[in-house]
Design an enzyme around this catalytic site. Structure first.
Site, PDB file in Angstrom:
ATOM      1  N   ASP A   1       5.652  -3.270  -2.675  1.00  0.00           N
ATOM      2  CA  ASP A   1       5.890  -2.072  -3.489  1.00  0.00           C
ATOM      3  C   ASP A   1       5.851  -0.786  -2.668  1.00  0.00           C
ATOM      4  O   ASP A   1       5.428   0.270  -3.154  1.00  0.00           O
ATOM      5  CB  ASP A   1       4.862  -1.981  -4.637  1.00  0.00           C
ATOM      6  N   GLU A   2       6.319  -0.856  -1.433  1.00  0.00           N
ATOM      7  CA  GLU A   2       6.302   0.328  -0.556  1.00  0.00           C
ATOM      8  C   GLU A   2       7.484   1.252  -0.834  1.00  0.00           C
ATOM      9  O   GLU A   2       7.527   2.373  -0.322  1.00  0.00           O
ATOM     10  CB  GLU A   2       6.363  -0.118   0.924  1.00  0.00           C
TER      11      GLU A   2
ATOM     12  N   LYS B   1      10.812  -0.327  -0.908  1.00  0.00           N
ATOM     13  CA  LYS B   1      11.908  -0.975  -0.162  1.00  0.00           C
ATOM     14  C   LYS B   1      13.242  -0.813  -0.893  1.00  0.00           C
ATOM     15  O   LYS B   1      14.270  -0.550  -0.273  1.00  0.00           O
ATOM     16  CB  LYS B   1      11.602  -2.478   0.034  1.00  0.00           C
TER      17      LYS B   1
ATOM     18  N   GLY C   1       9.957  -6.848  -7.237  1.00  0.00           N
ATOM     19  CA  GLY C   1      10.522  -5.868  -8.165  1.00  0.00           C
ATOM     20  C   GLY C   1      10.909  -4.664  -7.341  1.00  0.00           C
ATOM     21  O   GLY C   1      10.047  -3.928  -6.856  1.00  0.00           O
ATOM     22  N   HIS C   2      12.197  -4.481  -7.109  1.00  0.00           N
ATOM     23  CA  HIS C   2      12.676  -3.390  -6.249  1.00  0.00           C
ATOM     24  C   HIS C   2      13.392  -2.362  -7.114  1.00  0.00           C
ATOM     25  O   HIS C   2      14.425  -2.666  -7.717  1.00  0.00           O
ATOM     26  CB  HIS C   2      13.614  -3.938  -5.160  1.00  0.00           C
ATOM     27  N   THR C   3      12.827  -1.156  -7.146  1.00  0.00           N
ATOM     28  CA  THR C   3      13.376  -0.131  -8.024  1.00  0.00           C
ATOM     29  C   THR C   3      14.370   0.723  -7.270  1.00  0.00           C
ATOM     30  O   THR C   3      14.077   1.212  -6.169  1.00  0.00           O
ATOM     31  CB  THR C   3      12.239   0.781  -8.540  1.00  0.00           C
TER      32      THR C   3
ATOM     33  N   GLN D   1       8.257  -8.389  -0.891  1.00  0.00           N
ATOM     34  CA  GLN D   1       6.805  -8.334  -0.676  1.00  0.00           C
ATOM     35  C   GLN D   1       6.462  -7.444   0.529  1.00  0.00           C
ATOM     36  O   GLN D   1       7.246  -6.579   0.877  1.00  0.00           O
ATOM     37  CB  GLN D   1       6.211  -9.753  -0.498  1.00  0.00           C
TER      38      GLN D   1
ATOM     39  N   LYS E   1       6.795   8.064  -0.708  1.00  0.00           N
ATOM     40  CA  LYS E   1       5.832   8.575  -1.700  1.00  0.00           C
ATOM     41  C   LYS E   1       4.889   9.633  -1.122  1.00  0.00           C
ATOM     42  O   LYS E   1       3.751   9.780  -1.565  1.00  0.00           O
ATOM     43  CB  LYS E   1       5.068   7.417  -2.338  1.00  0.00           C
TER      44      LYS E   1
HETATM   45  P1  GDP Z   1       9.544  -2.071  -3.648  1.00  0.00           P
HETATM   46  O1  GDP Z   1       9.045  -3.329  -4.291  1.00  0.00           O
HETATM   47  O2  GDP Z   1       9.059  -1.906  -2.247  1.00  0.00           O
HETATM   48  O3  GDP Z   1      11.024  -1.892  -3.759  1.00  0.00           O
HETATM   49  O4  GDP Z   1       8.870  -0.873  -4.469  1.00  0.00           O
HETATM   50  P2  GDP Z   1       8.792  -0.747  -6.075  1.00  0.00           P
HETATM   51  O5  GDP Z   1      10.131  -0.410  -6.600  1.00  0.00           O
HETATM   52  O6  GDP Z   1       8.084  -1.916  -6.662  1.00  0.00           O
HETATM   53  O7  GDP Z   1       7.793   0.462  -6.221  1.00  0.00           O
HETATM   54  C1  GDP Z   1       8.048   1.716  -5.666  1.00  0.00           C
HETATM   55  C2  GDP Z   1       8.074   2.755  -6.796  1.00  0.00           C
HETATM   56  O8  GDP Z   1       7.994   4.051  -6.242  1.00  0.00           O
HETATM   57  C3  GDP Z   1       9.358   2.731  -7.621  1.00  0.00           C
HETATM   58  O9  GDP Z   1       9.053   3.131  -8.934  1.00  0.00           O
HETATM   59  C4  GDP Z   1      10.222   3.787  -6.921  1.00  0.00           C
HETATM   60  O10 GDP Z   1      11.184   4.375  -7.803  1.00  0.00           O
HETATM   61  C5  GDP Z   1       9.180   4.802  -6.532  1.00  0.00           C
HETATM   62  N1  GDP Z   1       9.458   5.558  -5.305  1.00  0.00           N
HETATM   63  C6  GDP Z   1      10.092   5.161  -4.170  1.00  0.00           C
HETATM   64  N2  GDP Z   1      10.042   6.135  -3.236  1.00  0.00           N
HETATM   65  C7  GDP Z   1       9.344   7.168  -3.792  1.00  0.00           C
HETATM   66  C8  GDP Z   1       8.920   8.438  -3.320  1.00  0.00           C
HETATM   67  O11 GDP Z   1       9.147   8.837  -2.178  1.00  0.00           O
HETATM   68  N3  GDP Z   1       8.196   9.221  -4.185  1.00  0.00           N
HETATM   69  C9  GDP Z   1       7.886   8.821  -5.447  1.00  0.00           C
HETATM   70  N4  GDP Z   1       7.179   9.642  -6.224  1.00  0.00           N
HETATM   71  N5  GDP Z   1       8.284   7.624  -5.932  1.00  0.00           N
HETATM   72  C10 GDP Z   1       8.980   6.811  -5.108  1.00  0.00           C
HETATM   73  P1  IMO Z   2       7.868  -6.473  -3.907  1.00  0.00           P
HETATM   74  O1  IMO Z   2       9.043  -7.123  -3.263  1.00  0.00           O
HETATM   75  C1  IMO Z   2       3.582  -6.560  -4.717  1.00  0.00           C
HETATM   76  C2  IMO Z   2       1.677 -10.510  -5.033  1.00  0.00           C
HETATM   77  C3  IMO Z   2       1.163 -10.904  -6.411  1.00  0.00           C
HETATM   78  C4  IMO Z   2      -0.029 -11.779  -6.006  1.00  0.00           C
HETATM   79  C5  IMO Z   2       0.489 -12.489  -4.760  1.00  0.00           C
HETATM   80  C6  IMO Z   2       1.016 -13.900  -5.022  1.00  0.00           C
HETATM   81  O2  IMO Z   2       8.176  -5.807  -5.193  1.00  0.00           O
HETATM   82  O3  IMO Z   2       7.129  -5.615  -2.955  1.00  0.00           O
HETATM   83  P2  IMO Z   2       3.254 -14.779  -6.169  1.00  0.00           P
HETATM   84  O4  IMO Z   2       3.762 -14.626  -7.569  1.00  0.00           O
HETATM   85  O5  IMO Z   2       4.164 -14.282  -5.116  1.00  0.00           O
HETATM   86  O6  IMO Z   2       2.761 -16.177  -5.888  1.00  0.00           O
HETATM   87  O7  IMO Z   2       1.923 -13.869  -6.127  1.00  0.00           O
HETATM   88  O8  IMO Z   2       1.548 -11.684  -4.250  1.00  0.00           O
HETATM   89  N1  IMO Z   2       3.113 -10.104  -4.995  1.00  0.00           N
HETATM   90  C7  IMO Z   2       3.527  -8.838  -4.880  1.00  0.00           C
HETATM   91  N2  IMO Z   2       2.828  -7.680  -4.856  1.00  0.00           N
HETATM   92  N3  IMO Z   2       4.908  -6.539  -4.575  1.00  0.00           N
HETATM   93  C8  IMO Z   2       5.610  -7.686  -4.564  1.00  0.00           C
HETATM   94  O9  IMO Z   2       6.943  -7.733  -4.309  1.00  0.00           O
HETATM   95  C9  IMO Z   2       4.939  -8.903  -4.769  1.00  0.00           C
HETATM   96  N4  IMO Z   2       5.309 -10.210  -4.845  1.00  0.00           N
HETATM   97  C10 IMO Z   2       4.184 -10.918  -4.970  1.00  0.00           C
HETATM   98  O10 IMO Z   2       0.770  -9.785  -7.157  1.00  0.00           O
HETATM   99  O11 IMO Z   2      -1.099 -10.970  -5.617  1.00  0.00           O
HETATM  100 MG    MG Z   3       7.995  -3.940  -5.987  1.00  0.00          MG
END
Ligand code: GDP
Ligand code: IMO
Ligand code: MG
Length: 425
Positions: free
Chosen positions: A13-14, A16, A40-42, A222, A329
């Protein structure tokens, strides 16, 4: 022209998804190489937003070729739902291809994940990821995409596996499952027929693209600390998430990869169980969660939040061979009086900068912090910073520190979820 990899440098959730969308304009192919719909990639452009789980984060570019690689595990329902969502929003997916070697998440995998996770503290996404990779390694109890295309073979395979899985479910849960062989075979075959035009022998497609000097972006899911080998085992996911797995999960050899983007959230988050040395279980952690909207894209669970951890980041930069840092972020850190960054761990009274392999040691860590002055930067000031490519002080010091410690250049700084809220250096 480059073959680049994007990986998360923390626990996922960085950001990506946002960065893949941002960079996608310069690439011809976007390829997912690991994980499944646990990711979950937003991505957000204007008022349009997608939370993607399986399809590479290039959906705003219908002309780009998107590939789901062999390293990915595919839940048929999730994939069809996602294709439908994206196409219904007006974005063609005629260029989406799927590796015939990718493994399929079956109904028993989800059931078993749910049962197993209720007995331990890993806190999985319950998407069946672990049990599917387990069967992939077991070899004789797995089903791949290629197996869906021949009904006879599929029937033989499902019938061979199903009895075993039913017994396993009975042993684990004490209950009989209502898994029905004919129903499972029909729905898997139907899924195979729906996607068969997209199914490819992906390494040939991708290596031909390499030969033609196409630009290829390999999208990781991840984060490095969730890697099955190098992460905080057993609190990890069941696949490799390090940059090296971009090669095995796509079929593009390591010698063809030129760039590794390491995505770092400006603080740290983690979903699920497991040690987290810089976790803040106080009002500062809550402030980060609220300001950062730190709730899971896949499960909606609140993410655990804490300060940036340089011991962990140095470890993950080493594992990935990160060439280009991307910090996301940074805007969320606005308005804190001071910010802390962990620079070393104290374990049993001894100072170390080495990330321990044993989770009991990691759980007992006392973080040693360096304190930074906080900042308030308005939206207008960020826009100005973008024009001048100059980060306002004292935020600049925070970013410089990360760069210095990780010995890599900061290529991108993200100050909001939108594509335009980005400084590219
Ligand atoms: P991913 O799994 O690495 O793709 O990250 P996620 O989508 O799960 O979570 C990142 C969240 O932060 C999403 O809701 C993005 O829309 C949001 N996001 C990404 N970059 C930034 C940023 O620079 N600032 C803020 N406030 N939100 C961001
Ligand atoms: P993105 O791509 C954050 C975590 C789960 C749990 C562990 C094992 O959005 O960054 P799993 O269902 O894979 O067997 O769960 O890994 N986990 C993540 N945490 N972002 C993810 O993906 C994740 N995918 C799995 O919360 O701790
Ligand atoms: Mg994510």
């Amino acid at each position: 022209m480059p073959v680049s990899v994007i990986v998360g440098m923390q626990w996922g959730d960085e950001g990506k998804g946002k960065i893949v969308d941002l960079l996608a304009s310069a690439y011809d192919y976007i390829v997912r190489f690991n994980g499944g719909d646990n990711a979950g990639h937003t991505i957000k452009v204007g008022d349009k937003k997608f939370g993607l789980h399986l399809i590479p984060s290039g959906v705003f570019y219908p002309e780009k070729i998107k590939v789901i690689g062999n390293g990915v595990v595919i839940n048929p329902d999730s994939l069809l739902k996602e294709i439908n969502e994206v196409e219904s929003a007006g974005f063609s997916l005629s260029n989406l291809f799927i590796s015939d070697r990718a493994h399929v998440i079956l109904s028993w995998h989800k059931l078993l994940d749910g049962i197993e996770d209720s007995k331990n503290e890993i806190g999985t996404t319950k998407r069946g990821i672990g049990p599917t990779y387990c069967d992939k390694a077991a070899r004789t109890t797995a089903i791949r995409i290629v197996d869906l295309l021949d009904r006879q073979k599929l029937e033989t395979r499902v019938n061979k596996i199903l009895g075993l899985k039913k017994s396993l479910i009975k042993i684990y849960s004490g209950q009989d499952s209502d898994l029905n062989s004919a129903q499972i075979i029909n729905s898997l075959f139907e899924f195979g027929q729906k996607i068969k035009q997209r199914v490819v022998n992906a390494p040939y497609l991708l290596n031909q693209a390499v030969k033609e000097k196409k630009n290829i972006l390999l999208e990781g899911a991840q984060g490095t600390l969730l890697d099955i080998d190098h992460g905080t085992y057993p609190y990890v996911t069941s696949s490799n998430t390090v940059s090296g797995s971009a090669s095995s999960g796509s079929g593009i050899p390591p010698t063809k990869i030129n760039k590794i983007f390491g995505i770092i959230k400006a603080y740290t988050t983690r979903v699920g169980g497991g040690p987290f040395p810089t976790e803040l279980s106080d009002e500062i952690g809550e402030k980060l969660r609220q300001k950062g909207g730190e709730f899971g894209t896949t499960t909606g669970r609140p993410r655990r939040c804490g300060w940036l951890d340089m011991v962990a980041l140095k470890y993950t930069a080493m594992l990935n061979g990160t060439t280009d840092l991307v910090i996301t972020k940074i805007d969320v850190l606005n308005g804190f009086d001071q910010l802390k960054v962990c620079v070393a761990y104290e374990i049993d009274g001894k100072k170390t900068t080495e990330f321990p392999s044993d989770i009991d040691s990691l759980a007992s860590v006392k973080p040693i912090y360096k304190t930074f002055k906080g900042w308030i930067i308005t939206n207008d000031e960020w826009e100005e910073a973008k024009q001048n490519k100059k980060i306002p002080e004292p935020c600049q010091q925070y970013v410089n520190f990360i760069k210095r410690e990780l010995k890599a250049k900061v290529a991108i700084l993200s100050y909001g979820p939108g594509r335009e809220q980005t400084i590219i250096f």
